[in-house]
Design a protein around this motif. Structure first.
Motif, PDB file in Angstrom:
ATOM      1  N   GLU A  73       0.884  -1.073   0.022  1.00  0.00           N
ATOM      2  CA  GLU A  73      -0.012   0.000  -0.005  1.00  0.00           C
ATOM      3  C   GLU A  73       0.824   1.261  -0.036  1.00  0.00           C
ATOM      4  OE1 GLU A  73      -3.345   0.866  -0.232  1.00  0.00           O
ATOM      5  OE2 GLU A  73      -3.605  -1.284  -0.504  1.00  0.00           O
ATOM      6  N   TYR A  74       1.807   1.204   1.032  1.00  0.00           N
ATOM      7  CA  TYR A  74       2.828   2.435   1.073  1.00  0.00           C
ATOM      8  C   TYR A  74       3.279   2.722  -0.342  1.00  0.00           C
ATOM      9  CZ  TYR A  74       2.223   1.657   6.176  1.00  0.00           C
ATOM     10  OH  TYR A  74       1.674   1.450   7.383  1.00  0.00           O
ATOM     11  N   ALA A  75       3.925   1.566  -0.853  1.00  0.00           N
ATOM     12  CA  ALA A  75       4.653   2.049  -2.272  1.00  0.00           C
ATOM     13  C   ALA A  75       3.743   2.294  -3.233  1.00  0.00           C
ATOM     14  CB  ALA A  75       5.360   0.475  -2.753  1.00  0.00           C
ATOM     15  N   GLU A  76       2.310   1.821  -3.317  1.00  0.00           N
ATOM     16  CA  GLU A  76       1.293   2.394  -4.304  1.00  0.00           C
ATOM     17  C   GLU A  76       1.064   3.974  -4.130  1.00  0.00           C
ATOM     18  OE1 GLU A  76      -2.488   0.586  -5.111  1.00  0.00           O
ATOM     19  OE2 GLU A  76      -1.137  -0.837  -5.216  1.00  0.00           O
ATOM     20  N   GLN A  77       0.932   4.126  -2.713  1.00  0.00           N
ATOM     21  CA  GLN A  77       0.577   5.645  -2.388  1.00  0.00           C
ATOM     22  C   GLN A  77       1.855   6.674  -2.486  1.00  0.00           C
ATOM     23  OE1 GLN A  77      -2.482   6.558  -0.987  1.00  0.00           O
ATOM     24  NE2 GLN A  77      -3.344   4.401  -1.510  1.00  0.00           N
ATOM     25  N   ASP A  78       2.798   5.825  -2.594  1.00  0.00           N
ATOM     26  CA  ASP A  78       4.120   6.946  -2.543  1.00  0.00           C
ATOM     27  C   ASP A  78       4.357   7.855  -1.276  1.00  0.00           C
ATOM     28  OD1 ASP A  78       6.541   7.606  -3.540  1.00  0.00           O
ATOM     29  OD2 ASP A  78       5.846   9.440  -4.598  1.00  0.00           O
ATOM     30  N   SER A  79       3.986   7.348  -0.123  1.00  0.00           N
ATOM     31  CA  SER A  79       3.743   8.026   1.110  1.00  0.00           C
ATOM     32  C   SER A  79       5.093   8.661   1.707  1.00  0.00           C
ATOM     33  CB  SER A  79       2.964   7.219   2.138  1.00  0.00           C
ATOM     34  OG  SER A  79       2.332   6.333   1.512  1.00  0.00           O
ATOM     35  N   ARG A  80       4.770   9.838   2.535  1.00  0.00           N
ATOM     36  CA  ARG A  80       5.798  10.173   3.315  1.00  0.00           C
ATOM     37  C   ARG A  80       5.850   9.442   4.635  1.00  0.00           C
ATOM     38  NH1 ARG A  80       6.599  16.353   6.137  1.00  0.00           N
ATOM     39  NH2 ARG A  80       8.539  16.048   6.241  1.00  0.00           N
ATOM     40  N   GLY A  81       7.192   8.913   4.931  1.00  0.00           N
ATOM     41  CA  GLY A  81       7.451   8.210   6.124  1.00  0.00           C
ATOM     42  C   GLY A  81       7.796   8.642   7.316  1.00  0.00           C
ATOM     43  N   VAL A  82       7.834   7.801   8.185  1.00  0.00           N
ATOM     44  CA  VAL A  82       8.238   8.770   9.679  1.00  0.00           C
ATOM     45  C   VAL A  82       9.359   7.514  10.093  1.00  0.00           C
ATOM     46  CG1 VAL A  82       7.810   8.828  12.192  1.00  0.00           C
ATOM     47  CG2 VAL A  82       6.258   9.586  10.406  1.00  0.00           C
ATOM     48  N   ALA A  83      10.506   7.608  10.603  1.00  0.00           N
ATOM     49  CA  ALA A  83      11.454   7.083  11.269  1.00  0.00           C
ATOM     50  C   ALA A  83      11.464   7.713  12.627  1.00  0.00           C
ATOM     51  CB  ALA A  83      12.834   7.186  10.706  1.00  0.00           C
ATOM     52  N   TYR A  84      11.105   6.548  13.648  1.00  0.00           N
ATOM     53  CA  TYR A  84      11.256   6.921  15.085  1.00  0.00           C
ATOM     54  C   TYR A  84      12.646   6.351  15.739  1.00  0.00           C
ATOM     55  CZ  TYR A  84       9.015   8.068  19.596  1.00  0.00           C
ATOM     56  OH  TYR A  84       8.714   8.294  20.501  1.00  0.00           O
ATOM     57  N   LEU A  85      13.419   7.179  16.223  1.00  0.00           N
ATOM     58  CA  LEU A  85      14.623   7.026  16.775  1.00  0.00           C
ATOM     59  C   LEU A  85      14.612   6.991  18.210  1.00  0.00           C
ATOM     60  CD1 LEU A  85      15.755   7.181  13.726  1.00  0.00           C
ATOM     61  CD2 LEU A  85      17.649   8.539  14.630  1.00  0.00           C
ATOM     62  N   VAL A 152       0.410   4.470   9.665  1.00  0.00           N
ATOM     63  CA  VAL A 152       1.590   5.692   9.467  1.00  0.00           C
ATOM     64  C   VAL A 152       2.732   4.732   8.980  1.00  0.00           C
ATOM     65  CG1 VAL A 152       3.189   7.319  10.513  1.00  0.00           C
ATOM     66  CG2 VAL A 152       0.792   6.874  11.508  1.00  0.00           C
ATOM     67  N   PRO A 153       3.034   5.229   7.558  1.00  0.00           N
ATOM     68  CA  PRO A 153       4.372   4.310   7.124  1.00  0.00           C
ATOM     69  C   PRO A 153       5.413   4.789   7.895  1.00  0.00           C
ATOM     70  CG  PRO A 153       2.986   5.714   5.469  1.00  0.00           C
ATOM     71  CD  PRO A 153       2.419   6.279   6.739  1.00  0.00           C
ATOM     72  N   SER A 154       5.852   3.757   8.662  1.00  0.00           N
ATOM     73  CA  SER A 154       6.736   4.151   9.856  1.00  0.00           C
ATOM     74  C   SER A 154       7.816   3.033   9.991  1.00  0.00           C
ATOM     75  CB  SER A 154       6.199   4.727  11.061  1.00  0.00           C
ATOM     76  OG  SER A 154       5.173   3.637  11.389  1.00  0.00           O
ATOM     77  N   ILE A 155       8.815   3.232  10.666  1.00  0.00           N
ATOM     78  CA  ILE A 155       9.792   2.065  11.178  1.00  0.00           C
ATOM     79  C   ILE A 155      10.401   2.808  12.555  1.00  0.00           C
ATOM     80  CG2 ILE A 155      11.534   3.045   9.548  1.00  0.00           C
ATOM     81  CD1 ILE A 155      12.646   0.309   9.409  1.00  0.00           C
ATOM     82  N   GLY A 156      10.418   1.985  13.404  1.00  0.00           N
ATOM     83  CA  GLY A 156      10.882   2.367  14.712  1.00  0.00           C
ATOM     84  C   GLY A 156      12.384   1.654  14.835  1.00  0.00           C
ATOM     85  N   TYR A 157      13.394   2.857  14.821  1.00  0.00           N
ATOM     86  CA  TYR A 157      14.847   2.087  15.041  1.00  0.00           C
ATOM     87  C   TYR A 157      15.324   2.451  16.390  1.00  0.00           C
ATOM     88  CZ  TYR A 157      15.383   2.644  10.016  1.00  0.00           C
ATOM     89  OH  TYR A 157      15.334   2.518   8.721  1.00  0.00           O
ATOM     90  N   GLY A 158      16.252   1.188  16.956  1.00  0.00           N
ATOM     91  CA  GLY A 158      16.775   1.294  18.209  1.00  0.00           C
ATOM     92  C   GLY A 158      17.710   0.377  18.377  1.00  0.00           C
TER      93      GLY A 158
END
Ligand code: CRA
Length: 828
Positions: A73-85, A152-158
């Motif tokens: 879905e995200y790829a299709e919508q070309d959405s803005r993403g969030v990286a949570y650090l 939310v197009p997102s990824i949590g980094y840690g």
């Protein structure tokens, strides 16, 4: 990247199906296949942990389905993403929450029952990842839950700490720390990605040269390099998207010490390897003085560098230019722990990708946003220039450059020298150090606090100069909690009752709880409500007896204080109250006291002297009271060791009274306060952090308020505070204080609690004595109200139904609208 047409065709033609609502037969089949062929176990040898692992592996597949569908879905919508650090996460046990979010708890229970297995026993096997200290880490996990749920197009980094927060045991009433070995039995939730690995440099020096176009080229020649490898854990939203929590683990680069290796010094090569792997070995317990801790700075840079390299890889993979990096990615800094990212992104853009400074700075400032979580001066991070320069020589140069440009701007705008030195990124009073909060603020487009009060104080105190310079940069996002985990999952009785009355809407919109308003006065509803609470208290009573040997009576008021042990949170004020009740009973003046069980829990930082002594004080008071037949029918005290998410899920549902008694102005938000109210506890609290907003929502009448306000605290301190005078004037308080050093709590040892006694009488930095009388009076009010059980139930109901604002779904929506400007894309 390999191109495989057949696989691609298969993938696109057989669109991954939903992972939700599986049937009993599907669950049984997958479970058994994982047990037999995923783990290679046969029934005769399978252990409970094998059953747990098999079920977890089956569930992980379904979670990944939802993740894969989300990615498409995200790829299709070309959405803005969030990286949570975030340097910390406290996800809690995954299995139960994933079953809930897949809507297969009941079916799984039945599938297992068919096999003569008990789901609860299997759930009990899970060891939670203790990759955080407390509120901040748990908040990060609540936010991943809500980001997944909302799409939310997102990824949590840690960081994948091999040893998380220590396990707490009690030895002779003192805290003793035991290493946390959460990976000991393996971790079925994670997938290692050996091909997603990055190299991270440390130390060395920089070379400055002009290239043929007369452009300055800076080259960093490090003296060591290590590799960070990604470990992915899928996090599922409620009947919704999956996202990834990507944690980095350090490993040595094999070829690094080839010289030593080739000379036959095999051992030295391996030794070096072990040393570099230290970086992700262990989580630092907070509250200690971390400023000199080199390994801590290494951890921060290590995970930041891996994460930024990964985000840039993802950006370039999509064929994009770095000039519009900020239009595609938001990077949220969870406190200053990842704030070296500001300098690192500049380095990557300028040194590696040859971007002009000004453009790189534009991209950087529009990429980052910074959340501040504390005003405590001792918790505001500073790194000595010396240490930072030794570990990250290029970053120090970049920070100097950012600072000199920033200060020039201020000079142009006629800021005073005094203001300029206050705002500088470098503090050169004493040993020069870098103010990480300033770096994060200058390098971000938004800065937020975590409750209305805290955000206001941030603007008027710690970051005042910056707020005047850039008023539009500052905003508030009040914290929230994952209500599915902390109500639907951990309080099934209450969740069921709610759903029976108003349907399931509240699971995705917590404000729907308001629909219960019409039942608040309904006697039979109140009775059902009370019965559920009673059952939860019985369950906690059994657990406490098993863990501590103390048997509570579930018909008593359960008055609970669980959170990290810290002087500002004032666990010792609670102790003074308990002692005052004890003395009242001893003096035959206790007839108005409602029978109460006081339950404490929380870890103290291993190096925090006072906090550890407070734990000893609590256990000493518990020993005295629980063993005194004159009082133990009315009072019981227990310290429940090793507070964790898993334990919290049993504690909140059983609470009648929630203690939120920090000195006003110190608790940035608190999130335990929200979890208690959500489970029907009434709060006794100060006007601190999110308490203020909780009180607003639930109504003044349904909240026991006491103590000074933040302004009154400031005035008291300014006027010169003399705790001894209060001690002299208040007879009850004096009796309680003197009891601390009477030896009666400590087998005749009058010195044991003298440090607490002296601290309170001489300094009392958190104004316990000042707030004492007001607290005692509010507690008397609590005891009076408890006697009217209908009234109590009504107030409890009103607490729960007004909790809508405190779902982390609301917080994440706020971040999306105000800070990230992202559109959500939900798969169902
Ligand atoms: N210790 C605050 O003190 C707050 C959480 C999450 C804290 C809490 O009041 O609820 O953050 N601060 O916002 C912190 O960790 C570094 O500062 C916390 O957990």
């Amino acid at each position: 990247k390999t191109q495989n047409k057949n696989i691609e065709d298969y993938f696109t033609s057989s669109k991954p199906g939903s992972g939700l609502d599986l049937s009993k037969e599907e669950i049984k089949k997958s479970f058994l296949e994982k047990l037999f062929y995923g783990l290679g176990r046969i029934p005769t040898v399978a252990t409970d942990n094998d059953y747990y692992s098999a079920l977890a592996l089956a569930v992980r597949d379904w979670v990944f389905r939802q993740y894969v569908r989300s990615l498409e879905e995200y790829a299709e919508q070309d959405s803005r993403g969030v990286a949570y650090l975030s340097a910390e996460y406290l996800p809690g046990p995954h299995l139960g929450n994933n079953l809930l979010n897949l809507s297969i708890t009941k079916t799984t229970r039945e599938a297992l029952a068919d096999l003569d297995l008990d789901l609860d026993k299997i759930l009990e096997q899970e060891v939670e990842p203790g990759l955080g200290n407390g509120g901040l880490g748990r908040l990060a996990s609540c936010y991943l839950d809500s980001m997944a749920t909302l799409g939310v197009p997102s990824i949590g980094y840690g960081i994948r700490y091999e040893f998380g927060i220590f396990n707490q045991t009690l030895k002779d009433g003192w805290q003793a720390e035991v290493t946390d070995k959460w990976l000991h039995y393996g971790n079925p939730w994670e997938v290692v990605r050996p091909e997603i690995a990055f190299e991270v440099k440390f130390g060395g020096y920089t070379e400055h040269k002009y290239d043929s176009n007369n452009k300055l080229q800076v080259n960093w020649i490090p003296d060591s390099e290590i590799r960070g490898t990604a470990y992915d854990t899928p996090i599922l939203g409620y009947r919704s998207n999956g996202i990834i929590m990507r944690l980095w683990s350090a490993e040595a680069i094999e070829s690094f010490d080839f010289a030593a290796y080739n000379m036959g010094d095999y051992y030295r090569a391996v030794e070096k390897k072990m040393r570099s792997e230290n970086i992700t070995k262990v989580l630092y317990p907070n509250d200690e003085n971390l400023s000199g801790k080199e390994l801590r700075l290494k951890q921060q840079y290590f995970f930041v560098s891996c994460s930024l390299q990964d985000i840039i890889r993802l950006h370039l993979l999509q064929g994009r230019e770095l000039e519009n990096f900020h239009e595609k990615f938001n990077i949220q800094l969870n406190d200053t722990h990842p704030s070296i990212a500001v300098a690192e992104l500049m380095r990557i853009l300028v040194d590696i990708h040859q971007m002009e400074w000004d453009e790189a700075w534009h991209v950087t400032r529009h990429t980052f946003a910074y959340t501040n979580h504390t005003l405590l001066p001792e918790a505001l991070e500073k790194w000595s220039v010396n240490l930072l320069g030794r570990l990250l020589p290029r970053h120090l140069e970049i920070i100097y450059e950012i600072n000199s440009r920033f200060l020039n701007e201020l000079r142009k705008q006629n800021f005073s020298t005094e203001q300029i030195s206050r705002m500088s990124l470098i503090d050169d009073r004493g040993e020069p150090s870098i103010r990480m909060a300033h770096l994060a603020t200058v390098g971000s487009h938004k800065v937020n606090g975590v409750s209305a009060l805290h955000s206001r104080l941030l603007k008027s105190m710690v970051l005042q100069d910056f707020a005047e310079l850039w008023p539009e940069k500052f905003t508030n996002v009040t914290n929230g909690v994952a209500h599915r985990r902390f109500l639907a999952l951990s309080n099934p009785g209450l969740a069921d009752l709610i759903t029976r009355k108003i349907g399931k809407e509240w699971l995705t919109d917590l404000s729907a709880l308001r629909n219960l308003e019409k039942f608040a006065d309904d006697k039979s509803f109140q009775e059902e409500w009370r019965n559920i609470k009673f059952k939860n208290k019985e369950r906690l009573t059994a657990l406490i007896e098993e863990r501590t040997g103390v048997k509570l009576d579930p018909s008593m008021l359960f008055d609970i204080h669980v959170k990290r042990i810290h002087e500002y949170k004032r666990q010792h004020l609670k102790v003074l109250h308990i002692l005052s009740l004890y003395l009242r009973l001893k003096n035959g003046k206790g007839k108005d006291i409602s029978p109460t069980s006081f339950i404490f829990g929380g870890k103290a930082a291993p190096g925090y002297f006072m906090a550890k002594r407070i734990i000893k004080l609590i256990t000493a008071v518990a020993d005295l009271i629980n063993n005194d037949p004159e009082v133990n029918k009315k009072l019981k005290v227990v310290f429940l060791p090793n507070f964790s998410v898993k334990l919290a899920q049993q504690v909140y549902p059983a609470a009648d009274l929630s203690e939120q008694i920090s000195m006003a102005g110190k608790e940035a938000s608190g999130t335990g306060n929200m979890k208690f109210s959500l489970n029907g506890a009434l709060t006794i609290g100060t006007l601190d952090g999110a308490n203020v907003e909780i009180r607003e929502e639930v109504g003044e009448k349904n909240f026991f308020l006491f103590g000074l306000t933040t302004e009154e605290v400031q005035e008291t301190k300014k006027a010169g505070y003399h705790p001894y005078r209060i001690y002299e004037q208040n007879n009850d308080l004096r009796e309680v204080m003197d009891f601390l050093i009477s030896g009666k709590l400590s087998k005749g040892d009058k010195e044991l609690f003298r440090p607490i006694y002296d601290n309170l009488l001489q300094q009392d930095p958190y104004l316990l004595l000042k707030d004492y009388q007001s607290y005692i009076e509010a507690m008397d009010e609590v005891h009076k109200t408890w006697k009217d059980q209908n009234e109590w139930a009504k107030r409890s109901i009103l607490n729960v139904i007004n909790m809508g604002k405190f779902s982390s779904d609301r917080s994440i929506s706020d971040y999306c609208e105000d800070i990230w400007k992202v559109e959500t894309v939900k798969v169902v």
